[in-house]
Design a protein around this motif. Sequence first.
Motif, PDB file in Angstrom:
ATOM      1  N   GLU A   1       0.762  -1.400  -0.108  1.00 12.29           N
ATOM      2  CA  GLU A   1       0.028   0.062  -0.159  1.00 12.29           C
ATOM      3  C   GLU A   1       0.810   1.287  -0.109  1.00 12.29           C
ATOM      4  O   GLU A   1       2.156   1.144   0.572  1.00 12.29           O
ATOM      5  CB  GLU A   1      -0.830  -0.048   1.302  1.00 12.29           C
ATOM      6  CG  GLU A   1      -1.917  -1.012   1.184  1.00 12.29           C
ATOM      7  CD  GLU A   1      -1.930  -1.628   2.734  1.00 12.29           C
ATOM      8  OE1 GLU A   1      -3.159  -2.240   2.731  1.00 12.29           O
ATOM      9  OE2 GLU A   1      -1.385  -1.380   3.812  1.00 12.29           O
ATOM     10  N   TRP A   2       0.284   2.358  -0.561  1.00 12.30           N
ATOM     11  CA  TRP A   2       1.049   3.705  -0.556  1.00 12.30           C
ATOM     12  C   TRP A   2       0.075   4.575   0.377  1.00 12.30           C
ATOM     13  O   TRP A   2      -1.150   4.316   0.380  1.00 12.30           O
ATOM     14  CB  TRP A   2       1.327   4.141  -1.815  1.00 12.30           C
ATOM     15  CG  TRP A   2       0.235   4.271  -2.787  1.00 12.30           C
ATOM     16  CD1 TRP A   2      -0.232   3.459  -3.815  1.00 12.30           C
ATOM     17  CD2 TRP A   2      -0.778   5.308  -2.856  1.00 12.30           C
ATOM     18  NE1 TRP A   2      -1.090   4.126  -4.459  1.00 12.30           N
ATOM     19  CE2 TRP A   2      -1.615   5.152  -3.790  1.00 12.30           C
ATOM     20  CE3 TRP A   2      -1.252   6.608  -1.983  1.00 12.30           C
ATOM     21  CZ2 TRP A   2      -2.735   6.173  -4.145  1.00 12.30           C
ATOM     22  CZ3 TRP A   2      -1.870   7.411  -2.092  1.00 12.30           C
ATOM     23  CH2 TRP A   2      -2.960   7.140  -3.385  1.00 12.30           C
TER      24      TRP A   2
ATOM     25  N   ARG B   1      -0.195   8.681   1.398  1.00  9.78           N
ATOM     26  CA  ARG B   1       0.006   9.989   1.331  1.00  9.78           C
ATOM     27  C   ARG B   1      -0.734  10.876   2.230  1.00  9.78           C
ATOM     28  O   ARG B   1      -1.743  10.718   2.379  1.00  9.78           O
ATOM     29  CB  ARG B   1      -0.342  10.459  -0.140  1.00  9.78           C
ATOM     30  CG  ARG B   1       0.301  11.589  -0.927  1.00  9.78           C
ATOM     31  CD  ARG B   1       0.009  11.716  -2.458  1.00  9.78           C
ATOM     32  NE  ARG B   1      -1.505  12.038  -2.339  1.00  9.78           N
ATOM     33  CZ  ARG B   1      -2.160  11.420  -3.573  1.00  9.78           C
ATOM     34  NH1 ARG B   1      -1.534  10.484  -4.277  1.00  9.78           N
ATOM     35  NH2 ARG B   1      -3.263  11.790  -3.593  1.00  9.78           N
TER      36      ARG B   1
ATOM     37  N   VAL C   1      -4.179   9.556   2.587  1.00  8.32           N
ATOM     38  CA  VAL C   1      -4.972   8.821   1.503  1.00  8.32           C
ATOM     39  C   VAL C   1      -4.136   7.489   1.359  1.00  8.32           C
ATOM     40  O   VAL C   1      -2.666   7.432   1.429  1.00  8.32           O
ATOM     41  CB  VAL C   1      -4.651   9.639   0.292  1.00  8.32           C
ATOM     42  CG1 VAL C   1      -5.544   9.141  -1.029  1.00  8.32           C
ATOM     43  CG2 VAL C   1      -4.950  11.247   0.493  1.00  8.32           C
TER      44      VAL C   1
ATOM     45  N   GLY D   1      -3.751   3.807  -1.110  1.00 16.24           N
ATOM     46  CA  GLY D   1      -3.794   2.946  -2.302  1.00 16.24           C
ATOM     47  C   GLY D   1      -3.137   1.982  -2.210  1.00 16.24           C
ATOM     48  O   GLY D   1      -2.173   1.727  -1.707  1.00 16.24           O
TER      49      GLY D   1
ATOM     50  N   ASN E   1     -13.397   6.139  -2.062  1.00 14.07           N
ATOM     51  CA  ASN E   1     -13.380   6.533  -3.731  1.00 14.07           C
ATOM     52  C   ASN E   1     -14.327   5.723  -4.322  1.00 14.07           C
ATOM     53  O   ASN E   1     -14.116   4.576  -5.214  1.00 14.07           O
ATOM     54  CB  ASN E   1     -11.910   6.354  -4.206  1.00 14.07           C
ATOM     55  CG  ASN E   1     -11.549   6.938  -5.572  1.00 14.07           C
ATOM     56  OD1 ASN E   1     -12.670   7.600  -6.334  1.00 14.07           O
ATOM     57  ND2 ASN E   1     -10.523   6.780  -6.249  1.00 14.07           N
TER      58      ASN E   1
ATOM     59  N   GLU F   1      -1.325   4.567  -8.362  1.00 16.46           N
ATOM     60  CA  GLU F   1      -0.704   5.655  -7.465  1.00 16.46           C
ATOM     61  C   GLU F   1      -1.229   6.919  -7.636  1.00 16.46           C
ATOM     62  O   GLU F   1      -0.623   8.069  -6.852  1.00 16.46           O
ATOM     63  CB  GLU F   1       0.614   5.653  -7.483  1.00 16.46           C
ATOM     64  CG  GLU F   1       1.323   4.176  -7.252  1.00 16.46           C
ATOM     65  CD  GLU F   1       2.545   3.921  -7.010  1.00 16.46           C
ATOM     66  OE1 GLU F   1       3.407   4.807  -7.092  1.00 16.46           O
ATOM     67  OE2 GLU F   1       3.143   2.664  -7.103  1.00 16.46           O
TER      68      GLU F   1
ATOM     69  N   TRP G   1      -6.861   5.785  -5.675  1.00 17.91           N
ATOM     70  CA  TRP G   1      -6.904   5.718  -4.391  1.00 17.91           C
ATOM     71  C   TRP G   1      -7.942   5.150  -3.729  1.00 17.91           C
ATOM     72  O   TRP G   1      -9.179   5.122  -4.473  1.00 17.91           O
ATOM     73  CB  TRP G   1      -6.639   6.972  -3.735  1.00 17.91           C
ATOM     74  CG  TRP G   1      -7.676   8.035  -3.828  1.00 17.91           C
ATOM     75  CD1 TRP G   1      -7.640   8.963  -5.151  1.00 17.91           C
ATOM     76  CD2 TRP G   1      -8.860   8.294  -3.249  1.00 17.91           C
ATOM     77  NE1 TRP G   1      -8.943   9.700  -4.991  1.00 17.91           N
ATOM     78  CE2 TRP G   1      -9.520   9.357  -3.781  1.00 17.91           C
ATOM     79  CE3 TRP G   1      -9.377   7.922  -2.028  1.00 17.91           C
ATOM     80  CZ2 TRP G   1     -10.835   9.876  -3.189  1.00 17.91           C
ATOM     81  CZ3 TRP G   1     -10.476   8.609  -1.273  1.00 17.91           C
ATOM     82  CH2 TRP G   1     -11.162   9.509  -2.160  1.00 17.91           C
TER      83      TRP G   1
ATOM     84  N   LYS H   1      -9.694   7.534   2.405  1.00 18.54           N
ATOM     85  CA  LYS H   1      -8.657   8.454   3.264  1.00 18.54           C
ATOM     86  C   LYS H   1      -9.212   8.219   4.567  1.00 18.54           C
ATOM     87  O   LYS H   1     -10.517   7.861   5.020  1.00 18.54           O
ATOM     88  CB  LYS H   1      -9.253   9.727   2.974  1.00 18.54           C
ATOM     89  CG  LYS H   1      -8.837  10.291   1.152  1.00 18.54           C
ATOM     90  CD  LYS H   1      -9.339  11.746   1.204  1.00 18.54           C
ATOM     91  CE  LYS H   1      -9.001  11.791  -0.304  1.00 18.54           C
ATOM     92  NZ  LYS H   1      -9.362  13.372  -0.719  1.00 18.54           N
TER      93      LYS H   1
END
Lengths: 396, 119
Positions: free
Chosen positions: B8-9, B11, B18, B20, B74, B89, B93, B96
């Motif tokens: 997972e990323w 941000r 966030v 994704g 989303n 990316e 996403w 949040k």
Amino acid sequence: MRGLEYAGCRLPCTRSQTKGCRVSELKRTPLYDLHVSLGAKMVPFAGYDMPVQYSLGVMKEHLHCRAAAGLFDVSHMGQVILRSEDPEVAKAALETLIPQDVLELVEGRQRYGFFTNDAGGIEDDLMFANRGDHLFVVVNAACKDADVARMRAALEPEVTVKLLENRALLALQGPKAEVVLAEHHPVVAEMRFMDVATVPIAGAECWVSRSGYTGEDGYEISVPAAAATDLAKALLAHEDVEAIGLGARDSLRLEAGLCLYGHDIDETTSPVEGGLTWGMQKVRRAGGDRAGGFPGADRILREMGEGVSRKRVGLSPEGRAPMREGTPLFASADADTQIGTVTSGGFGPTVGAPVAMGYVDAAHAENGTTLFGEVRGKRLPVSVAKLPFVAAGFKR
Amino acid sequence: MKFTEEHEWLRVEGDEVVVGITAHAAEQLGDVVFIELPDEGQTVSKDDEIVVIESVKAASDILAPLDGVITEVNEPLVEEPGKVNEDPEGDAWFFKMKIEDLSALDDMMDEAAYKKFIG
């Protein structure tokens, strides 16, 4: 995210594979180097290191095959020759193992069949062709050793049973298959669905049949191993042809309503439960001149007369969630008793929605019946659907 | 951007994170065909399975990377799951979330470390 480690190999595995097949023992087909050079993702399947997908990915490969033409390596399947001094002997002998009409299959024609067991279950499904002085049989990779042993035990010494280790098997499938292959030899355009012929293609003696397992028109081509890569490259050179992996092969055959052995049919399911009696010619059915005489005939012929308690059906999940193999089915959202199980399921790229098939109690098998599949603890509606999901494109 | 070993990323946007999946994960998964998102307002604990993502090949779960509350999901992804393959990316996403202590992200991999992790 969890589950990613499986993403490369969640292809339906065959029974014998799940019994344990170490990577170091994986066999390679004659096209292995070509697969790697094309950027294939290789996975273990039935003891072979096979391409599950190429760079296009499963979805685009599937759609390309339905729109143009796809080339599949199915060399892992077993190619077997049955030969006897008098060809009628081999034909009669094969009839003792399968409930199909072999004797009246004329030269140059092929049929679908299945090996049955004494309990009326299915040991494997197969294609068999009359190639004049011999029968050519193609069986599933995971079952080929057992199938050869079964045929040897029952047919030798009058019939010789030879598993060919020196030939590859390619499938060229899709609406453009005829145009593509006819560029190599025009005679293939004149073949009808289930015709077989020996055709020189790209300098090699190929045994071509107009058949396949995608629901599309197309050909299966047995080619000497040494010539297989050149043939595959020659076919792939055509702009309409893409290499297609086992992932799309699975979604294509599922949309076409075709059974995957070890999943949709196995040693416990009868051909009647599996909805495969169309593959039993009249002459082998009750009242036919050669009725019975195959393993499990008692159960199979009885079921054809009296009906069965469970049936294989198509299943259309009403939502977007795929219902995978093993999903339990219920008659209502709160029923306690399971009335069926999904045996194959996933997303159908051509349908644009999830598709599945499975076995349900006969009382719930009528098309249009709403059932509920339990996915991650939730009961989701799924309707019993007519098979195939995508109409066949055969040239009959 | 920070990365987890679960691909997972994360941000940081103001006081929200966030989340994704990485391009590497999306590529490995193949064509995504189904997504089930958590509820907005749902309180989650680290490693809860809160997103179901199915590709043509496999079903996978996305785990909550940290304790917190889901503030937004989303929703368009549910109708167009293929976006995960197109822009994993960026636009694609998943949710949040609000977390108590943003410093928890400090221990996670940066891009260079993640690249090394996936080899």
